[in-house]
Write an enzyme that holds these catalytic residues in place. Structure first.
Site, PDB file in Angstrom:
ATOM      1  CG  HIS A 111       1.269   1.743   7.137  1.00 30.45           C
ATOM      2  ND1 HIS A 111       0.748   2.170   5.943  1.00 30.45           N
ATOM      3  CD2 HIS A 111       2.121   0.719   6.839  1.00 30.45           C
ATOM      4  CE1 HIS A 111       1.258   1.438   4.961  1.00 30.45           C
ATOM      5  NE2 HIS A 111       2.093   0.560   5.479  1.00 30.45           N
ATOM      6  CB  SER A 126      -0.972  -0.003   1.179  1.00 29.84           C
ATOM      7  OG  SER A 126      -0.295  -0.173   2.402  1.00 29.84           O
ATOM      8  CD  GLU A 127       0.356   3.986   2.210  1.00 30.60           C
ATOM      9  OE1 GLU A 127      -0.669   4.624   1.929  1.00 30.60           O
ATOM     10  OE2 GLU A 127       0.376   3.059   3.023  1.00 30.60           O
ATOM     11  CB  THR A 128       7.282   1.837  -1.250  1.00 36.42           C
ATOM     12  OG1 THR A 128       6.733   0.540  -1.513  1.00 36.42           O
ATOM     13  CG2 THR A 128       8.795   1.734  -1.215  1.00 36.42           C
TER      14      THR A 128
END
Length: 309
Positions: free
Chosen positions: A82, A51-53
């Site tokens: 997060h 979902s995120e990097t």
């Protein structure tokens, strides 16, 4: 960067808003990314397909810990919960000194939304825990269609949308989310992105995602059970969404009429995905106004390695 220059960069993955591996929201953190172009960062984020990097860069101010850029598989975003928790925990674990087997650290992270202060603590026998003050307080934003249109977009019936005095509303605190109260745990388990009905309900609203919530919870210690869908940014469903929890604080203050003081709520998420998460939401109300929102949670390291660019 010079695109034909070979580099190998250290990366870590963490599970965030959980006290055990393979729960919570997975995150990739790539260190030493100063020479990377935004296009290369986006390509790496697509490769990780989380979902995120996060890409950790050198800070622009001496008192700050690092600059970070956050990418979903489709786009760069200025702030997310997060990634903030996971990156701060990782940097504290790698760099903060240990005293009597414990450590506490204040991590200053430069993000697109501004500087975010994160407190991290490490205690024997417990997973690392971090929390940050939301860089922006939630504010109402946008107008949603009628409840029957919203219900159709989520594959629900209109009577399953809304409870008590809670009704669908948009809040923004860096990102704009549609918040949809749902009557029961069973109903929220059936919620989904419902094809063209979703587009009619949400795609024209300029929102990042749709956050559905109910008071019925899996655990008695939780206050809300939630799910978050964001197909617009490449996230079919998110296991834990700290930035949306900031907006949740706004509607809790508005609908639940909190008195002055400090209030804590535990938000459970990700259960339908098999990735249970717990977000600790703290609200401070003074003179009838919401004056501070804090997001906290645990995280655990899962893997590390080198990525060749």
């Amino acid at each position: 960067m010079v695109e034909d220059t070979f580099m190998a960069l250290k990366y870590y993955t963490l599970d965030v808003f959980t006290d055990r591996r393979f729960g919570g929201n997975p995150l990739a953190v790539v260190l030493g990314g100063d020479a990377l172009s935004g296009e290369t960062m986006q390509a790496i984020a697509r490769e990780f397909n989380l979902s995120e990097t996060v890409f950790v860069l050198g800070s622009t101010r001496p008192a700050h810990s690092a600059k970070m850029r956050i990418f979903t598989p489709r786009s760069e975003i200025p702030f997310a919960g997060h990634p903030t928790i996971g990156t701060a925990t990782l940097l504290a674990e790698l760099n903060a000194p240990v005293h009597n087997g414990e450590k506490d650290a204040l991590i200053m992270l430069e993000q697109g939304i501004g500087t975010v202060r994160v407190g991290a603590r490490f205690r024997a026998g417990a997973p690392p825990f971090a929390e940050f003050d939301a860089p922006k307080l939630p504010a109402e934003a946008g107008v949603l269609p009628p409840d029957d249109v919203i219900a159709a977009g989520l594959g629900l019936i209109p009577s399953e949308v809304g409870f008590e005095n809670h009704h669908p509303i948009c809040y923004a605190a860096g990102h704009t989310f549609a918040f949809v109260p749902v009557t029961t745990l069973e109903a929220i388990g059936r919620a989904r992105v419902n094809g063209s009905h979703w587009e009619k309900a949400f795609d024209e609203q300029g929102i990042t995602g749709v956050y559905v919530y109910t008071r019925q919870c899996v655990h008695t210690g939780s206050s809300f059970h939630v799910r978050m869908f964001a197909p617009q940014v490449g996230i079919a469903e998110d296991p834990a969404t700290g930035s949306a929890a900031v907006g949740l604080a706004g509607l809790v203050h508005q609908f639940d009429g909190l008195p002055d003081g400090t209030h804590k709520r535990v938000v459970e998420q990700g259960y339908e995905m098999g990735r249970p998460s717990q977000i600790v939401l703290t609200l401070v109300v003074a003179a009838g106004k919401l004056t501070m929102v804090r997001i906290g949670g645990s995280s655990v390291r899962v893997s590390e390695g080198m990525i060749e660019v």
